[in-house]
Design an enzyme around this catalytic site. Structure first.
Site, PDB file in Angstrom:
ATOM      1  N   ASP A 155      67.407  54.532  64.048  1.00 23.90           N
ATOM      2  CA  ASP A 155      66.775  53.217  64.207  1.00 23.90           C
ATOM      3  C   ASP A 155      67.261  52.517  65.481  1.00 23.90           C
ATOM      4  O   ASP A 155      68.386  52.731  65.917  1.00 23.90           O
ATOM      5  CB  ASP A 155      67.121  52.365  62.976  1.00 23.90           C
ATOM      6  CG  ASP A 155      66.267  51.117  62.905  1.00 23.90           C
ATOM      7  OD1 ASP A 155      65.214  51.052  63.563  1.00 23.90           O
ATOM      8  OD2 ASP A 155      66.667  50.187  62.183  1.00 23.90           O
TER       9      ASP A 155
ATOM     10  N   HIS B  90      61.870  55.369  72.576  1.00 20.63           N
ATOM     11  CA  HIS B  90      61.698  56.570  71.750  1.00 20.63           C
ATOM     12  C   HIS B  90      62.102  57.828  72.526  1.00 20.63           C
ATOM     13  O   HIS B  90      62.702  58.750  71.981  1.00 20.63           O
ATOM     14  CB  HIS B  90      60.251  56.686  71.274  1.00 20.63           C
ATOM     15  CG  HIS B  90      59.864  55.605  70.297  1.00 20.63           C
ATOM     16  ND1 HIS B  90      60.667  55.242  69.243  1.00 20.63           N
ATOM     17  CD2 HIS B  90      58.760  54.811  70.214  1.00 20.63           C
ATOM     18  CE1 HIS B  90      60.084  54.271  68.558  1.00 20.63           C
ATOM     19  NE2 HIS B  90      58.927  53.991  69.122  1.00 20.63           N
TER      20      HIS B  90
ATOM     21  N   LEU C   4      73.566  75.711  61.539  1.00 20.21           N
ATOM     22  CA  LEU C   4      73.188  74.360  61.119  1.00 20.21           C
ATOM     23  C   LEU C   4      71.736  74.321  60.613  1.00 20.21           C
ATOM     24  O   LEU C   4      70.848  74.876  61.248  1.00 20.21           O
ATOM     25  CB  LEU C   4      73.313  73.418  62.325  1.00 20.21           C
ATOM     26  CG  LEU C   4      72.849  71.977  62.102  1.00 20.21           C
ATOM     27  CD1 LEU C   4      73.875  71.199  61.286  1.00 20.21           C
ATOM     28  CD2 LEU C   4      72.603  71.266  63.445  1.00 20.21           C
TER      29      LEU C   4
HETATM   30  C1  FPP Z   1      63.062  53.564  64.780  1.00 16.79           C
HETATM   31  O1  FPP Z   1      63.222  52.751  65.902  1.00 16.79           O
HETATM   32  C2  FPP Z   1      62.704  54.867  65.209  1.00 16.79           C
HETATM   33  C3  FPP Z   1      61.553  55.504  64.872  1.00 16.79           C
HETATM   34  C4  FPP Z   1      60.487  54.921  64.042  1.00 16.79           C
HETATM   35  C5  FPP Z   1      61.296  56.841  65.381  1.00 16.79           C
HETATM   36  C6  FPP Z   1      62.499  57.732  65.533  1.00 16.79           C
HETATM   37  C7  FPP Z   1      62.107  58.718  66.512  1.00 16.79           C
HETATM   38  C8  FPP Z   1      62.855  59.260  67.476  1.00 16.79           C
HETATM   39  C9  FPP Z   1      64.292  59.074  67.636  1.00 16.79           C
HETATM   40  C10 FPP Z   1      62.223  60.095  68.486  1.00 16.79           C
HETATM   41  C11 FPP Z   1      61.280  61.094  67.965  1.00 16.79           C
HETATM   42  C12 FPP Z   1      61.924  62.130  67.139  1.00 16.79           C
HETATM   43  C13 FPP Z   1      61.657  63.414  67.269  1.00 16.79           C
HETATM   44  C14 FPP Z   1      62.210  64.427  66.326  1.00 16.79           C
HETATM   45  C15 FPP Z   1      60.827  63.892  68.361  1.00 16.79           C
HETATM   46  P1  FPP Z   1      62.316  51.480  65.967  1.00 16.79           P
HETATM   47  O2  FPP Z   1      61.144  51.803  66.815  1.00 16.79           O
HETATM   48  O3  FPP Z   1      61.984  51.000  64.600  1.00 16.79           O
HETATM   49  O4  FPP Z   1      63.269  50.474  66.693  1.00 16.79           O
HETATM   50  P2  FPP Z   1      63.377  48.921  66.434  1.00 16.79           P
HETATM   51  O5  FPP Z   1      63.741  48.741  64.965  1.00 16.79           O
HETATM   52  O6  FPP Z   1      64.465  48.500  67.344  1.00 16.79           O
HETATM   53  O7  FPP Z   1      62.052  48.345  66.783  1.00 16.79           O
END
Ligand code: FPP
Length: 231
Positions: free
Chosen positions: A14, A31, A125
């Site tokens: 997150d 991202h 893993l």
């Molecule tokens: C939450 O941050 C994150 C996500 C909804 C996506 C997590 C994805 C990745 C780390 C990259 C993609 C993963 C792969 C496997 C390719 P948020 O957008 O909710 O952040 P915020 O809460 O600060 O708005």
């Protein structure tokens, strides 16, 4: 190898959006940086004694985000798998997916199938990537699967129910890590987290690194896990 006793670590990745905003950048920038953090953590995990690493990449609720952001996340999944599968395969990482892949775009499904097939026999893993995953949805799908087999359904208990979950064959998570400070599970591994220890850090996911992972494991090691007993 440093052993901390956490065989299965699960991470709610997150804070990508806030990380990007804090740099005056759009969300996809965050991202993308989040994928880099994932690359590093996957490489660091085996040396810290982690056998199973589950990462929450896209929830059943994330479809509510603007279409362009959903597309970015799907593209990043394809890019990650294409770019990493060779090396992860060499390192004996076994890639599996949690969640309902039926709703995933064809281009993602294709790469997911390739990655799972390529690495399916690896002994290192286990990297479980949760996409279109929701804990409640997983439980409902598991109940449906169980009901399809009336004999098994009649004999269902806490242990055998686990065989119907997406995590069948995996131990429950010992430690769930949530970067960026929120104090909630957000529908991640609801059944499996019954006795998981939680570690929350204010660090946004793109800044989460090997040192932060080790810090989480050190905290875990100091916890007194009683699993409902005492003494
Ligand atoms: C939450 O941050 C994150 C996500 C909804 C996506 C997590 C994805 C990745 C780390 C990259 C993609 C993963 C792969 C496997 C390719 P948020 O957008 O909710 O952040 P915020 O809460 O600060 O708005």
């Amino acid at each position: 190898m440093t052993q901390y006793g956490a065989r299965h670590v699960a991470i709610i990745m997150d804070g990508n959006g806030r990380w990007a905003a804090s740099r005056g950048q759009p969300r996809p920038y965050g991202h993308r940086a989040g994928v880099e953090a994932l690359r590093k953590i996957v490489r660091a995990a085996p040396d810290l004694g982690i056998e199973y690493l589950s990462v929450y990449a896209f929830s059943t609720e994330n479809w509510k985000r603007p279409e362009a952001e959903v597309e970015t996340l799907m593209d990043l999944l394809v890019e990650y798998l294409r770019g990493e599968v060779d090396e992860l395969d060499r390192e004996q990482v076994k890639i599996i997916f949690l969640g309902d892949d039926r709703a995933m775009p064809e281009r993602c499904k294709r790469e997911m199938d390739i990655a799972a097939a390529r690495t399916g026999r690896n002994q290192g893993l286990v990297l479980a990537i949760a996409v279109n995953y929701g804990g409640r949805d997983e439980i409902v799908r598991a109940v449906r699967r169980a009901l399809a087999d009336p004999k098994k359904a009649a004999e269902l208990d806490e242990e055998t129910f686990g065989d119907f979950l997406d995590t069948a064959g995996m131990p429950d998570p010992d430690l769930i890590i949530r970067p960026s400070g929120e104090l909630r599970l957000s529908n991640f591994l609801l059944w499996q987290s019954a006795y998981a220890e939680l570690f929350v850090t204010p660090v946004y996911w793109p800044d989460f690194d090997e040192q932060e992972l080790e810090r989480a494991l050190q905290h875990f090691q100091q916890r007194d896990r009683r699993f409902g007993g005492h003494g």
